[in-house]
Design a protein around this motif. Structure first.
Motif, short mmCIF file in Angstrom:
data_model
loop_
_atom_site.label_atom_id
_atom_site.label_comp_id
_atom_site.label_asym_id
_atom_site.label_seq_id
_atom_site.Cartn_x
_atom_site.Cartn_y
_atom_site.Cartn_z
N TYR A 55 31.95 39.25 57.52
CA TYR A 55 32.40 37.96 56.98
C TYR A 55 31.61 37.60 55.71
O TYR A 55 32.13 36.93 54.80
N GLY A 56 30.38 38.07 55.64
CA GLY A 56 29.58 37.81 54.45
C GLY A 56 30.15 38.47 53.21
O GLY A 56 29.92 37.99 52.08
N LEU A 57 30.88 39.55 53.38
CA LEU A 57 31.49 40.23 52.23
C LEU A 57 32.55 39.34 51.58
O LEU A 57 32.68 39.32 50.34
N VAL A 58 33.30 38.60 52.40
CA VAL A 58 34.29 37.67 51.84
C VAL A 58 33.55 36.57 51.06
O VAL A 58 33.98 36.16 49.97
N GLY A 59 32.45 36.09 51.62
CA GLY A 59 31.66 35.10 50.91
C GLY A 59 31.13 35.63 49.60
O GLY A 59 31.06 34.89 48.59
N LEU A 113 31.40 35.71 43.60
CA LEU A 113 31.68 36.36 42.32
C LEU A 113 32.80 35.65 41.58
O LEU A 113 32.77 35.53 40.34
N ARG A 114 33.80 35.18 42.33
CA ARG A 114 34.87 34.42 41.68
C ARG A 114 34.30 33.15 41.02
O ARG A 114 34.69 32.78 39.90
N GLY A 115 33.41 32.47 41.73
CA GLY A 115 32.80 31.27 41.17
C GLY A 115 31.98 31.59 39.92
O GLY A 115 32.02 30.83 38.93
N ARG A 116 31.24 32.68 39.95
CA ARG A 116 30.46 33.08 38.77
C ARG A 116 31.36 33.38 37.58
O ARG A 116 31.06 33.01 36.44
N LEU A 117 32.50 34.04 37.88
CA LEU A 117 33.43 34.38 36.79
C LEU A 117 33.97 33.11 36.15
O LEU A 117 34.06 33.01 34.91
N GLY A 118 34.31 32.13 36.99
CA GLY A 118 34.81 30.86 36.45
C GLY A 118 33.76 30.15 35.61
O GLY A 118 34.07 29.57 34.56
N ALA A 119 32.51 30.16 36.09
CA ALA A 119 31.44 29.52 35.33
C ALA A 119 31.23 30.21 33.99
O ALA A 119 30.98 29.56 32.96
N CYS A 120 31.31 31.52 33.99
CA CYS A 120 31.14 32.28 32.74
C CYS A 120 32.29 31.98 31.77
O CYS A 120 32.08 31.88 30.54
N ARG A 128 38.71 39.61 36.54
CA ARG A 128 39.62 38.78 37.33
C ARG A 128 40.58 39.64 38.13
O ARG A 128 40.87 39.36 39.32
N ALA A 129 41.09 40.72 37.52
CA ALA A 129 42.02 41.59 38.23
C ALA A 129 41.35 42.23 39.45
O ALA A 129 41.96 42.32 40.53
N LEU A 130 40.10 42.63 39.30
CA LEU A 130 39.39 43.24 40.42
C LEU A 130 39.12 42.23 41.54
O LEU A 130 39.25 42.53 42.72
N LEU A 131 38.75 41.01 41.17
CA LEU A 131 38.39 40.01 42.18
C LEU A 131 39.61 39.44 42.91
O LEU A 131 39.49 39.00 44.05
N TRP A 132 40.75 39.46 42.25
CA TRP A 132 41.94 38.90 42.91
C TRP A 132 42.88 39.98 43.43
O TRP A 132 44.00 39.70 43.82
N SER A 133 42.38 41.21 43.47
CA SER A 133 43.16 42.29 44.09
C SER A 133 42.79 42.36 45.56
O SER A 133 41.75 41.88 45.99
N ALA A 134 43.67 42.96 46.33
CA ALA A 134 43.41 43.11 47.77
C ALA A 134 43.77 44.53 48.18
O ALA A 134 44.91 44.96 47.94
N PRO A 135 42.85 45.27 48.82
CA PRO A 135 41.48 44.84 49.09
C PRO A 135 40.61 44.95 47.83
O PRO A 135 40.84 45.79 46.97
N CYS A 136 39.62 44.06 47.75
CA CYS A 136 38.77 43.97 46.56
C CYS A 136 37.63 44.97 46.66
O CYS A 136 36.96 45.06 47.69
N LEU A 159 34.24 45.37 45.84
CA LEU A 159 33.16 44.45 45.48
C LEU A 159 32.18 45.07 44.49
O LEU A 159 31.67 44.38 43.60
N THR A 160 31.91 46.35 44.64
CA THR A 160 30.95 46.99 43.75
C THR A 160 31.45 46.98 42.31
O THR A 160 30.72 46.58 41.38
N ARG A 161 32.69 47.36 42.12
CA ARG A 161 33.26 47.38 40.77
C ARG A 161 33.45 45.96 40.24
O ARG A 161 33.22 45.68 39.06
N ALA A 162 33.83 45.03 41.12
CA ALA A 162 34.04 43.64 40.69
C ALA A 162 32.73 43.02 40.24
O ALA A 162 32.67 42.32 39.23
N ALA A 163 31.65 43.26 40.97
CA ALA A 163 30.35 42.71 40.60
C ALA A 163 29.90 43.27 39.25
O ALA A 163 29.36 42.53 38.40
N ALA A 164 30.14 44.55 39.03
CA ALA A 164 29.77 45.16 37.75
C ALA A 164 30.59 44.56 36.61
O ALA A 164 30.08 44.32 35.51
N ALA A 165 31.88 44.29 36.87
CA ALA A 165 32.74 43.71 35.84
C ALA A 165 32.30 42.29 35.49
O ALA A 165 32.31 41.89 34.32
#
Length: 391
Positions: A324-328, A333-340, A363-371, A373-379
């Motif tokens: 469940y922590g992975l979803v968090g 990361l979505r929140g960080r992207l919005g702030a940036c 954005r494409a990586l974070l809103w894809s399913a399944p996400c 996370l490693t690539r999204a965090a790097a992006a």
């Protein structure tokens, strides 16, 4: 000597004689000395004690000669109330001169001479110094031997007590045909170590071997004590285990639900697939119920099983929480992207082609399913660096 000087010297020597006499009596009543007198010694201890005994024999010879001089001096002093010149001269000779005579010892024939052996003459002070050297040699040997005995014998006694306790517990468990044979090899080793410690403490190297044997016996005692407890509590602890297995089933069910809910949102590796342990643990409990193993072994198995059950429940609950922590983490990361992005607007970089391209990729990586996370965090990190000038 003057009359006053002679009287003072005689009183001082009498006090000295009484003190020496008391020390020699204390020596003979010393526990270790009394044990060594009749002990069967060998090796380094036999050689050391033989030398000490020889010194002690010489000490007694010196003491006898020393007392003889003082006895004569006391007789001279008692012969007259007021000392005359002859008496003072004799007292001076006895108390200050070389008045202690040590007769020449008989030598083996191969070391003799046809000339007469000269007796040795010593002053009272020299005699006391020589007696003290011999006394120190004897007490030094006693102290060294006593130190080894004090270190080893209590530990040997403790190990022997552990052996007796193990055999009492073995009789109580009723599983051994002859409890007196339990730890028979260790019993023989203890007997050998005790003999070595008693007969040659100065040459004994029993420490490491005693550590090993004592450790085995202490562990054996603890295991048998645990076996007694487990045998008495087995039914209760079994029921507790059955309840604990139900908790594991519940935790593993929660883990499977978490995996099912998360795997559609977050890309998970194949090894993240939940693997149940509850059936294997239940099978181990069933095998324990019908086991013919001795209670010492069954106690170990039961304790290990209880530990494994607790660990299985904890692992399942920890895994579910981590999933469940992975979803968090994705939401973070979505929140960080919005702030940036908001920062990019303030800096006038929202329309910058390079920054916009990085934003769209994150954005494409974070809103894809399944996400992923490693690539999204790097992006997200890449986009953040872009709007901060590469820092």
């Amino acid at each position: 000597m003057s009359r006053e000087g002679a009287d003072h010297a005689l009183r001082a020597r009498a006090d000295e004689r009484d003190r020496i006499s008391g020390d020699l009596l204390d020596l003979e009543s010393h526990t270790t000395y009394r044990l060594l007198k009749d002990a069967s010694l060998r090796g380094a201890t036999e050689r050391r004690w033989a030398a000490a005994r020889e010194s002690l024999a010489g000490l007694w010879s010196l003491y006898d000669a020393y007392r003889a001089v003082l006895r004569e001096a006391e007789q001279v002093r008692a012969s007259r109330g007021r000392l005359g010149t002859d008496q003072l001269a004799r007292l001076t000779e006895l108390l200050a001169g070389e008045s202690v005579v040590l007769r020449a010892a008989a030598k083996p024939v191969e070391r003799r001479s046809l000339r007469p052996e000269a007796d040795e003459r010593l002053t009272l002070d020299a005699t006391v110094s020589r007696m003290d050297a011999a006394f120190q040699e004897v007490t030094g040997a006693l102290n060294d031997i006593d130190a080894v005995w004090n270190a080893l014998l209590p530990r040997l006694d403790e190990a022997a007590a552990d052996l007796r306790r193990v055999r009492e517990l073995a009789r109580e468990l009723g599983e051994s045909a002859d409890p007196e044979t339990v730890f028979a090899a260790e019993e023989a080793e203890l007997a050998r170590l005790r003999a070595a410690a008693v007969e040659d403490p100065l040459g004994s190297a029993a420490g490491p071997e005693l550590d090993r044997v004592a450790g085995l016996l202490a562990a054996g005692r603890a295991e048998h004590e645990q076996a007694i407890v487990v045998k008495a509590e087995y039914a209760v602890r079994r029921e507790t285990l059955v309840a604990a297995l139900d908790h594991v089933r519940a935790a593993e069910s929660e883990e499977r639900l978490a995996h099912g809910a998360v795997v559609v949102k977050i890309a998970l590796p194949p090894q993240a697939q939940p693997r149940s342990r509850v059936e294997a643990l239940a099978a181990e409990l069933a095998a324990l119920d019908v086991s013919a193993d001795p209670w010492v072994l069954r106690a170990k198995r039961l304790t290990a099983l209880e530990s494994d059950v607790r660990a299985a429940e904890e692992r399942a609950r920890t895994t579910a929480k981590a999933l469940y922590g992975l979803v968090g983490r994705r939401d973070e990361l979505r929140g960080r992207l919005g702030a940036c992005q908001a920062m990019a607007v303030r800096k006038g970089l929202a329309e910058d082609p390079a920054a916009a391209q990085r934003y769209e990729r994150a954005r494409a990586l974070l809103w894809s399913a399944p996400c992923d996370l490693t690539r999204a965090a790097a992006a997200v990190d890449d986009y953040q660096r872009a709007i901060h000038g590469g820092k």
